[in-house]
Scaffold this motif. Structure first.
Motif, PDB file in Angstrom:
ATOM      1  N   VAL A  51      41.603  46.026  36.222  1.00 21.56           N
ATOM      2  CA  VAL A  51      42.170  46.986  35.272  1.00 21.56           C
ATOM      3  C   VAL A  51      42.167  46.387  33.871  1.00 21.56           C
ATOM      4  O   VAL A  51      41.784  47.038  32.891  1.00 21.56           O
ATOM      5  N   TYR A  52      42.595  45.149  33.760  1.00 17.07           N
ATOM      6  CA  TYR A  52      42.590  44.430  32.483  1.00 17.07           C
ATOM      7  C   TYR A  52      41.206  44.466  31.841  1.00 17.07           C
ATOM      8  O   TYR A  52      41.067  44.743  30.641  1.00 17.07           O
ATOM      9  N   ARG A  62      44.535  43.446  26.130  1.00 12.74           N
ATOM     10  CA  ARG A  62      43.145  43.759  25.820  1.00 12.74           C
ATOM     11  C   ARG A  62      42.248  42.624  26.301  1.00 12.74           C
ATOM     12  O   ARG A  62      42.620  41.450  26.245  1.00 12.74           O
ATOM     13  N   SER A  63      41.055  42.982  26.777  1.00 11.00           N
ATOM     14  CA  SER A  63      40.119  41.980  27.298  1.00 11.00           C
ATOM     15  C   SER A  63      38.750  42.151  26.659  1.00 11.00           C
ATOM     16  O   SER A  63      38.502  43.104  25.905  1.00 11.00           O
ATOM     17  N   THR A  64      37.845  41.226  27.002  1.00 14.99           N
ATOM     18  CA  THR A  64      36.443  41.339  26.580  1.00 14.99           C
ATOM     19  C   THR A  64      35.545  41.686  27.758  1.00 14.99           C
ATOM     20  O   THR A  64      34.330  41.551  27.660  1.00 14.99           O
ATOM     21  N   GLY A  65      36.122  42.105  28.881  1.00 14.32           N
ATOM     22  CA  GLY A  65      35.320  42.489  30.038  1.00 14.32           C
ATOM     23  C   GLY A  65      35.507  41.522  31.192  1.00 14.32           C
ATOM     24  O   GLY A  65      36.523  40.846  31.310  1.00 14.32           O
ATOM     25  N   LEU A 122      48.153  40.099  31.746  1.00 14.53           N
ATOM     26  CA  LEU A 122      46.974  40.911  32.052  1.00 14.53           C
ATOM     27  C   LEU A 122      47.322  42.346  32.415  1.00 14.53           C
ATOM     28  O   LEU A 122      46.501  43.250  32.194  1.00 14.53           O
ATOM     29  N   PHE A 123      48.497  42.561  32.988  1.00 12.05           N
ATOM     30  CA  PHE A 123      48.786  43.886  33.557  1.00 12.05           C
ATOM     31  C   PHE A 123      50.203  44.316  33.187  1.00 12.05           C
ATOM     32  O   PHE A 123      51.176  43.881  33.784  1.00 12.05           O
ATOM     33  N   GLY A 166      47.199  49.748  40.531  1.00  7.61           N
ATOM     34  CA  GLY A 166      45.859  49.220  40.310  1.00  7.61           C
ATOM     35  C   GLY A 166      44.807  49.951  41.120  1.00  7.61           C
ATOM     36  O   GLY A 166      43.756  50.343  40.594  1.00  7.61           O
ATOM     37  N   ALA A 167      45.065  50.147  42.404  1.00  8.54           N
ATOM     38  CA  ALA A 167      44.081  50.845  43.249  1.00  8.54           C
ATOM     39  C   ALA A 167      43.899  52.289  42.796  1.00  8.54           C
ATOM     40  O   ALA A 167      42.766  52.797  42.754  1.00  8.54           O
ATOM     41  N   LEU A 168      44.993  52.960  42.456  1.00  9.38           N
ATOM     42  CA  LEU A 168      44.888  54.362  42.037  1.00  9.38           C
ATOM     43  C   LEU A 168      44.152  54.491  40.710  1.00  9.38           C
ATOM     44  O   LEU A 168      43.340  55.409  40.534  1.00  9.38           O
ATOM     45  N   HIS A 169      44.427  53.588  39.776  1.00  6.21           N
ATOM     46  CA  HIS A 169      43.707  53.661  38.501  1.00  6.21           C
ATOM     47  C   HIS A 169      42.218  53.419  38.702  1.00  6.21           C
ATOM     48  O   HIS A 169      41.377  54.155  38.157  1.00  6.21           O
TER      49      HIS A 169
END
Length: 324
Positions: A51-52, A62-65, A122-123, A166-169
């Motif tokens: 998700v992150y 926020r992440s870079t992938g 991260l979350f 997490g799973a639902l998103h």
């Protein structure tokens, strides 16, 4: 001490109510295009890193992938999910842990912030979704009829765990399909040699409730596979140069389980899942995957592995089963 938990889980009263089975429950008939029933089941792991890495607006960090192969597998899951046209997503996750029995979220509109306790950087996810209350209440009722200790969660404001979110998103980031979420009973989660038989009973009760309410349902089992992981992370969490299996033994255990998944039929997983738990400290000990396959009636089909990858060394697979 773990041997104590080889007894049928639940209270003595629930065990007394549970009638002994003399033959397996009949497999469900495949739902028609517009009839109710279970139309698909997915192994849908919940690492918060996925998700992150996607940077959805609901998640604060926020992440870079990163972890692209698993995320591509989820993209394919989403495409197939739309084709199945479900009325509801039913998810069983290992981190809504209940000490007594099985709980079902019956709150009509859960809203709040879900935080991953080990990776809060991260979350931190703002959720707002609809519950299919009629189906949730039916699962509570059918579980009780089957002799399980079941409870409906009806308290507004209770935080939804990150594995469920997490799973639902990852399966449906639009959040435009109603949801029913189930807890993981403490017994199978903490004792790797505990019997998974009660999860089969919960699966059959879930199927009975889905058929009783006429819903077209997709099931999500929110489990990782091998579950040994690093205790430190790189300065950049999404640095894929350090992402790899914990060790060869854990990886080989995952590949053996996925070989059985890909060959089918699902009945072979009745033995393969406990063996994998023993070999790899698998998160399937929470019972989510057993619940899913039992709800589908252990169909005589193979699963399709859409992706496999590691997250902080844990093994994760996105897998689809579609009853014929």
């Amino acid at each position: 001490m773990a041997r104590v938990f080889h007894a049928t889980a639940g209270s003595g009263r629930s065990a007394a109510r549970r009638a002994p089975r003399t033959e397996p429950a009949p497999a469900p008939s495949a739902p028609g295009r517009d009839r109710g029933g279970i139309v698909a089941g997915y192994l849908a792991p919940h690492p918060p890193h996925l998700v992150y890495a996607e940077n959805p607006p609901q998640n604060e960090p926020r992440s870079t992938g990163g972890w692209e192969v698993l995320r591509w597998g989820y993209e394919e899951l989403r495409r197939r999910l739309k084709q199945h046209r479900p009325d509801v997503l039913v998810v069983h996750a290992p981190h809504w842990i209940t000490m007594v029995g099985h709980h079902v979220n019956c709150v009509p509109n859960p809203r709040g912030v879900s935080v991953e306790p080990i990776f809060p950087h991260l979350f931190r996810y703002h959720y707002d979704f609809r519950t299919d209350v009629d189906l949730a209440e039916a699962i509570v009722d059918e579980g009780a009829k089957a002799g399980l200790v079941t409870s409906g969660l009806r308290e507004e404001g209770v935080r939804v765990d990150y594995a469920t979110i997490g799973a639902l998103h990852l399966a449906n980031p639009d959040w435009d399909i109603p949801v029913v979420s189930l807890s993981a009973n403490n017994n199978p989660y903490y004792y790797s040699d505990a019997s998974l038989a009660e999860m089969e009973t919960l699966g059959a009760a879930t199927r009975a409730a889905i058929e009783r309410t006429g819903r077209r349902a997709v099931l999500l089992a929110s489990n990782s596979l091998s579950h040994l992981h690093w205790d430190t992370e790189p300065e950049l969490p999404e640095d894929m140069s350090v992402e790899r299996p914990f060790d060869h033994h854990q990886y080989a255990g995952d590949m053996e389980l996925l070989r059985v998944v890909r060959e089918g039929p699902t009945s072979r997983l009745r033995d393969a899942i406990p063996a994998h738990i023993e070999a790899t400290s698998s998160e399937t000990k929470a019972g989510s995957l057993t619940w899913l396959l039992a709800a589908m009636g252990w169909p005589a089909i193979a699963g399709e592995v859409l992706a496999y990858g590691t997250v902080i060394a844990t093994g994760n697979a996105v897998v689809e089963w579609v009853p014929s």
